[in-house]
Design an enzyme around this catalytic site. Structure first.
Site, PDB file in Angstrom:
ATOM      1  N   ASN A  43      -5.634 -46.464  20.629  1.00 39.50           N
ATOM      2  CA  ASN A  43      -4.720 -45.679  19.778  1.00 39.50           C
ATOM      3  C   ASN A  43      -3.294 -45.817  20.297  1.00 39.50           C
ATOM      4  OD1 ASN A  43      -5.730 -44.074  21.950  1.00 39.50           O
ATOM      5  ND2 ASN A  43      -5.271 -42.170  20.890  1.00 39.50           N
ATOM      6  N   GLU A  45       0.167 -43.849  19.722  1.00 35.14           N
ATOM      7  CA  GLU A  45       0.849 -42.706  19.113  1.00 35.14           C
ATOM      8  C   GLU A  45       2.347 -42.964  19.006  1.00 35.14           C
ATOM      9  OE1 GLU A  45      -0.578 -39.267  21.311  1.00 35.14           O
ATOM     10  OE2 GLU A  45      -2.537 -39.425  20.336  1.00 35.14           O
ATOM     11  N   CYS A  54      -4.822 -45.226  14.991  1.00 34.42           N
ATOM     12  CA  CYS A  54      -6.078 -45.031  15.709  1.00 34.42           C
ATOM     13  C   CYS A  54      -6.533 -46.329  16.373  1.00 34.42           C
ATOM     14  CB  CYS A  54      -7.166 -44.578  14.740  1.00 34.42           C
ATOM     15  SG  CYS A  54      -6.989 -42.884  14.153  1.00 34.42           S
ATOM     16  N   GLU A  56      -9.393 -47.684  16.110  1.00 35.66           N
ATOM     17  CA  GLU A  56     -10.141 -48.515  15.146  1.00 35.66           C
ATOM     18  C   GLU A  56      -9.183 -49.380  14.338  1.00 35.66           C
ATOM     19  OE1 GLU A  56     -10.425 -45.306  15.786  1.00 35.66           O
ATOM     20  OE2 GLU A  56     -12.455 -44.564  15.460  1.00 35.66           O
ATOM     21  N   CYS A  87     -12.333 -40.985  12.550  1.00 40.27           N
ATOM     22  CA  CYS A  87     -11.759 -40.068  11.565  1.00 40.27           C
ATOM     23  C   CYS A  87     -12.089 -40.576  10.161  1.00 40.27           C
ATOM     24  CB  CYS A  87     -10.242 -39.946  11.760  1.00 40.27           C
ATOM     25  SG  CYS A  87      -9.286 -41.357  11.181  1.00 40.27           S
ATOM     26  N   CYS A  90     -10.394 -43.809   9.147  1.00 38.79           N
ATOM     27  CA  CYS A  90     -10.925 -45.010   9.814  1.00 38.79           C
ATOM     28  C   CYS A  90     -12.315 -45.377   9.307  1.00 38.79           C
ATOM     29  CB  CYS A  90     -10.906 -44.846  11.326  1.00 38.79           C
ATOM     30  SG  CYS A  90      -9.235 -45.090  11.979  1.00 38.79           S
TER      31      CYS A  90
HETATM   32  N1  THU Z   1      -8.126 -41.200  17.410  1.00 41.18           N
HETATM   33  C1  THU Z   1      -8.562 -42.497  17.395  1.00 41.18           C
HETATM   34  O1  THU Z   1      -7.845 -43.410  17.847  1.00 41.18           O
HETATM   35  N2  THU Z   1      -9.786 -42.741  16.889  1.00 41.18           N
HETATM   36  C2  THU Z   1     -10.672 -41.794  16.495  1.00 41.18           C
HETATM   37  O2  THU Z   1     -11.784 -42.133  16.083  1.00 41.18           O
HETATM   38  C3  THU Z   1     -10.296 -40.382  16.540  1.00 41.18           C
HETATM   39  C4  THU Z   1      -8.881 -40.096  16.859  1.00 41.18           C
HETATM   40  C5  THU Z   1      -6.815 -40.923  18.014  1.00 41.18           C
HETATM   41  C6  THU Z   1      -5.706 -40.570  17.069  1.00 41.18           C
HETATM   42  C7  THU Z   1      -4.775 -39.800  17.993  1.00 41.18           C
HETATM   43  O3  THU Z   1      -3.967 -40.730  18.717  1.00 41.18           O
HETATM   44  C8  THU Z   1      -5.707 -39.133  19.002  1.00 41.18           C
HETATM   45  O4  THU Z   1      -6.935 -39.832  18.906  1.00 41.18           O
HETATM   46  C9  THU Z   1      -5.944 -37.653  18.729  1.00 41.18           C
HETATM   47  O5  THU Z   1      -6.320 -37.444  17.419  1.00 41.18           O
END
Ligand code: THU
Length: 132
Positions: A43, A45, A54, A56, A87, A90
Site C-alpha cells: 500500500n 498512502e 492498496c 492489491e 477492501c 480491491c
Molecule cells: N489496505 C490495503 O492495502 N489492502 C487491503 O486489503 C486493506 C487495506 C490499506 C489501505 C490503507 O493504506 C491501509 O491499508 C489502511 O486502510
C-alpha cells in the site's frame, strides 16, 4: 518452497516497503499469474488520504505492466485480529483478472491463515461479462 510460502515471501517483502505513515497499517500483496510468475505490491498512502492505493492495486499494476492478465491466486499479508480481506474496491479490481478457479489467501506476519474461493469473496459480481 511450496506455492503459498513463495507467495507469502513475496507479499511479506513488499509489505516491508509499504508506505503507510498515516494508518500505520502495512499491507503486502502477491499475485501468481497464469504463467506462474509472481507480482507483488504494497500500500502507498498519501497526505491527501483518498489518493492512497492498496497493496492489491500495486500488485495488479505490476502484473499488468509485465504484460499478464490472469490471476491464478493472490495472497495478502497484514497484521490484524482476524485474517485481513481485501477492501470492496480491491475485490472488484481483482475480479477483473480472476478466473473461476482464482483463490485468495490471507496471511498474518507469521504466515498463512485463511483461503477463500473468489466466488466467496465477491459473490454476484459485476464484470467484463456484463458488458458483452
Ligand atoms: N489496505 C490495503 O492495502 N489492502 C487491503 O486489503 C486493506 C487495506 C490499506 C489501505 C490503507 O493504506 C491501509 O491499508 C489502511 O486502510
Amino acid at each position: 518452497m511450496d506455492a503459498i510460502s513463495e507467495l507469502f515471501a513475496a507479499a511479506a517483502a513488499a509489505r516491508s516497503n509499504a508506505y503507510a505513515p498515516y494508518s500505520r497499517f502495512a499491507v503486502g500483496a502477491a499475485i501468481r499469474s497464469a504463467s506462474g510468475a509472481i507480482y507483488s505490491g504494497a500500500n502507498v498512502e498519501n497526505a491527501a488520504y483518498p489518493v492512497g492505493i492498496c497493496a492489491e492495486e500495486s500488485a495488479i499494476a505490476a502484473m499488468i505492466s509485465a504484460g499478464e492478465k490472469e490471476i491464478a491466486e493472490v495472497l495478502i499479508v497484514a497484521e490484524s485480529a482476524e485474517p485481513v480481506m481485501p477492501c470492496g474496491a480491491c475485490r472488484q479490481r481483482l475480479f477483473e483478472f480472476a478466473t473461476k478457479d482464482t483463490k485468495l489467501h490471507s496471511a498474518g506476519p507469521e504466515g498463512w491463515r485463511k483461503t477463500l474461493a473468489f466466488a466467496e469473496l465477491l459473490p454476484h459480481p459485476f464484470g467484463p461479462h456484463d458488458l458483452k
